[in-house]
Design a protein around this motif. Sequence first.
Motif, PDB file in Angstrom:
ATOM      1  N   SER A  61       0.817  -1.218   0.000  1.00 47.67           N
ATOM      2  CA  SER A  61       0.000   0.000   0.000  1.00 47.67           C
ATOM      3  C   SER A  61       0.849   1.265   0.000  1.00 47.67           C
ATOM      4  O   SER A  61       0.424   2.304  -0.498  1.00 47.67           O
ATOM      5  CB  SER A  61      -0.932  -0.001   1.214  1.00 47.67           C
ATOM      6  N   GLU A  66       4.000   0.807  -8.967  1.00 45.33           N
ATOM      7  CA  GLU A  66       3.412  -0.529  -9.005  1.00 45.33           C
ATOM      8  C   GLU A  66       4.350  -1.584  -9.586  1.00 45.33           C
ATOM      9  O   GLU A  66       4.150  -2.788  -9.394  1.00 45.33           O
ATOM     10  CB  GLU A  66       2.111  -0.524  -9.818  1.00 45.33           C
ATOM     11  N   ASP A 132      -2.681  -7.222  -0.577  1.00 45.97           N
ATOM     12  CA  ASP A 132      -2.761  -5.822  -0.150  1.00 45.97           C
ATOM     13  C   ASP A 132      -3.520  -5.013  -1.203  1.00 45.97           C
ATOM     14  O   ASP A 132      -3.673  -5.446  -2.355  1.00 45.97           O
ATOM     15  CB  ASP A 132      -1.370  -5.232   0.054  1.00 45.97           C
ATOM     16  N   TRP A 134      -3.633  -1.265  -3.091  1.00 46.73           N
ATOM     17  CA  TRP A 134      -2.757  -0.138  -3.432  1.00 46.73           C
ATOM     18  C   TRP A 134      -3.558   0.936  -4.156  1.00 46.73           C
ATOM     19  O   TRP A 134      -4.293   0.637  -5.109  1.00 46.73           O
ATOM     20  CB  TRP A 134      -1.618  -0.647  -4.310  1.00 46.73           C
ATOM     21  N   HIS A 136      -2.991   4.795  -5.953  1.00 45.66           N
ATOM     22  CA  HIS A 136      -2.006   5.813  -6.323  1.00 45.66           C
ATOM     23  C   HIS A 136      -2.493   6.542  -7.572  1.00 45.66           C
ATOM     24  O   HIS A 136      -2.798   5.914  -8.592  1.00 45.66           O
ATOM     25  CB  HIS A 136      -0.651   5.159  -6.596  1.00 45.66           C
TER      26      HIS A 136
END
Length: 221
Positions: A61, A66, A132, A134, A136
């Motif tokens: 995270s 990526e 997880d 993520w 962005h």
Amino acid sequence: MCGRYTLLADELEILQEFGIDQPVENYHPSYNIAPGQDVLAVIHDGNEKRAGYLRWGLVPSWAEDERIGYKMINARSETAHKKPSFKQLMSRKRCLIVADSFYEWMKTEEGKQPKRIQLKDRGLFAFAGLWDKWNHDGKTLFTCTILTKEANPFMQEIHHRMPIILPKEKEDDWIKPEKMPPNEAGEFLESLHDEDFTAYDVANYVNTAKNNDEQCIKPIA
């Protein structure tokens, strides 16, 4: 390590095997699942078990880029409870990654020989995984990694590492919704017993991720 695997079962068999009530959206079997692809995983959301797709290659995270996911397809179980990338996930974001065999490449005098490895006594199984979410710049990813350990006596002849396959009776314990101290999660993984494996040689055809048909699992003499 674990870098390729298969999932050939039909959807109903998967739902029954893992005790899932809701269908899997866009389920598709695969002869050659590779890093960067979406993989079928099971989590417990606090109310029920759910199956869905995560991208293989963990993007934490907190990551800025990526592309870190391509370096995080596996996590060493011996140290995951200590590493910043995995410590909190060991506590609260554990998952099952559904499979029915995996590939490993054995070093020989002629080069690396791909082998398909299965459990002797059951078809479907689950790798121990972490996941997880993520976010962005407006982009959201749900990603995962497969936990690995030192090879057992069977696997040592093929490779020095192996994925952790959860015994059937331990699957629900791994994904229970309650938080688990990271070191306790590590101890849980250390306590697991290995089932018996079987393996056979397959062609180098499987080396190319875009090859995804029955030829990938065809035994060679």
